[in-house]
Scaffold this motif. Structure first.
Motif, short mmCIF file in Angstrom:
data_model
loop_
_atom_site.label_atom_id
_atom_site.label_comp_id
_atom_site.label_asym_id
_atom_site.label_seq_id
_atom_site.Cartn_x
_atom_site.Cartn_y
_atom_site.Cartn_z
N CYS A 1 30.82 -47.26 -0.40
CA CYS A 1 29.70 -47.04 -0.36
C CYS A 1 29.18 -45.51 0.21
O CYS A 1 28.63 -44.66 -0.31
CB CYS A 1 28.59 -47.82 0.35
SG CYS A 1 27.73 -48.86 -0.42
N GLU A 2 29.91 -45.25 1.26
CA GLU A 2 29.96 -44.17 1.99
C GLU A 2 30.49 -42.92 0.85
O GLU A 2 29.73 -41.68 1.06
CB GLU A 2 30.81 -43.88 3.27
CG GLU A 2 30.69 -42.79 4.10
CD GLU A 2 31.38 -42.77 5.29
OE1 GLU A 2 31.58 -41.68 6.08
OE2 GLU A 2 31.64 -43.92 5.88
N ILE A 3 31.50 -43.05 0.20
CA ILE A 3 31.94 -42.26 -0.53
C ILE A 3 30.90 -41.76 -1.81
O ILE A 3 30.50 -40.74 -2.04
CB ILE A 3 33.37 -42.68 -1.49
CG1 ILE A 3 34.54 -42.47 -0.41
CG2 ILE A 3 33.71 -41.89 -2.60
CD1 ILE A 3 35.36 -43.35 -0.79
N ALA A 4 30.22 -43.01 -2.28
CA ALA A 4 29.35 -42.63 -3.42
C ALA A 4 28.07 -42.03 -2.97
O ALA A 4 27.37 -41.08 -3.66
CB ALA A 4 28.83 -44.20 -3.62
N ASN A 5 27.61 -42.32 -1.76
CA ASN A 5 26.44 -41.54 -1.21
C ASN A 5 26.85 -40.16 -0.82
O ASN A 5 25.91 -39.30 -1.29
CB ASN A 5 26.03 -42.32 0.21
CG ASN A 5 25.29 -43.53 0.06
OD1 ASN A 5 24.63 -43.83 -1.11
ND2 ASN A 5 25.35 -44.40 1.02
N ALA A 6 28.08 -39.86 -0.27
CA ALA A 6 28.45 -38.28 -0.30
C ALA A 6 28.40 -37.73 -1.51
O ALA A 6 27.99 -36.64 -1.75
CB ALA A 6 29.88 -38.52 0.40
N LEU A 7 29.03 -38.46 -2.62
CA LEU A 7 28.86 -37.82 -3.95
C LEU A 7 27.42 -37.48 -4.40
O LEU A 7 27.33 -36.49 -5.02
CB LEU A 7 29.85 -38.44 -5.05
CG LEU A 7 31.35 -38.40 -4.58
CD1 LEU A 7 31.98 -39.67 -5.52
CD2 LEU A 7 31.82 -36.98 -5.02
N THR B 1 24.75 -37.15 -2.75
CA THR B 1 23.75 -36.26 -2.26
C THR B 1 24.41 -34.93 -2.00
O THR B 1 23.87 -33.97 -1.42
CB THR B 1 23.26 -36.90 -1.01
OG1 THR B 1 24.76 -37.14 0.19
CG2 THR B 1 22.70 -38.35 -0.81
N HIS B 2 25.96 -34.75 -2.33
CA HIS B 2 26.54 -33.67 -2.20
C HIS B 2 26.68 -33.32 -0.47
O HIS B 2 26.63 -32.01 -0.20
CB HIS B 2 26.06 -32.50 -2.95
CG HIS B 2 26.06 -32.55 -4.39
ND1 HIS B 2 27.26 -32.54 -5.03
CD2 HIS B 2 24.91 -33.19 -5.22
CE1 HIS B 2 26.77 -32.86 -6.54
NE2 HIS B 2 25.57 -33.27 -6.56
N THR B 3 26.77 -34.29 0.21
CA THR B 3 26.82 -34.18 1.41
C THR B 3 27.97 -34.87 2.46
O THR B 3 28.38 -36.03 2.04
CB THR B 3 25.49 -34.88 2.49
OG1 THR B 3 24.29 -34.18 1.68
CG2 THR B 3 25.39 -34.60 3.95
N GLU B 4 28.84 -34.13 3.07
CA GLU B 4 30.07 -34.56 3.53
C GLU B 4 29.54 -35.73 4.75
O GLU B 4 28.60 -35.59 5.44
CB GLU B 4 30.98 -33.65 4.29
CG GLU B 4 31.67 -32.90 3.11
CD GLU B 4 32.51 -31.76 3.60
OE1 GLU B 4 32.23 -31.41 4.70
OE2 GLU B 4 33.47 -31.25 2.74
N THR B 5 30.56 -36.59 5.10
CA THR B 5 30.29 -37.51 6.03
C THR B 5 31.44 -37.47 7.08
O THR B 5 32.47 -36.73 6.79
CB THR B 5 30.17 -38.87 5.69
OG1 THR B 5 31.45 -39.36 5.22
CG2 THR B 5 29.02 -39.10 4.61
#
Length: 73
Positions: free
Chosen positions: A54-60, A62-66
């Motif tokens: 989920c974190e990977i998908a959200n980062a992709l 929103t184009h925002t690193e976590t």
């Protein structure tokens, strides 16, 4: 936790990543594609939990690193 460089393919498959060690790899700007992830090691492969996917998908999206996901151009 160790870092794994994404080498292409399905982001949900552990064999799509290469173990690079405890220091995050250099991922150039702008941040639009998956570069690397930080995950628990599972015999040289990342343990891809539902939360991490989920974190990977959200980062992709929103184009925002976590904390656990680095992106590249």
């Amino acid at each position: 936790m160790p870092w794994y460089l994404y080498n292409g393919g399905n982001i949900c498959m552990p064999n799509s990543y290469i173990l690079v060690g405890l220091i995050p790899p250099s991922c150039p700007f702008p941040n639009t594609q998956l570069c690397s992830i930080q995950a628990i090691d599972n015999l040289g492969n990342p343990l891809l939990t539902a939360a991490l996917i989920c974190e990977i998908a959200n980062a992709l999206q929103t184009h925002t690193e976590t904390v656990n996901v680095l992106l590249k151009p």
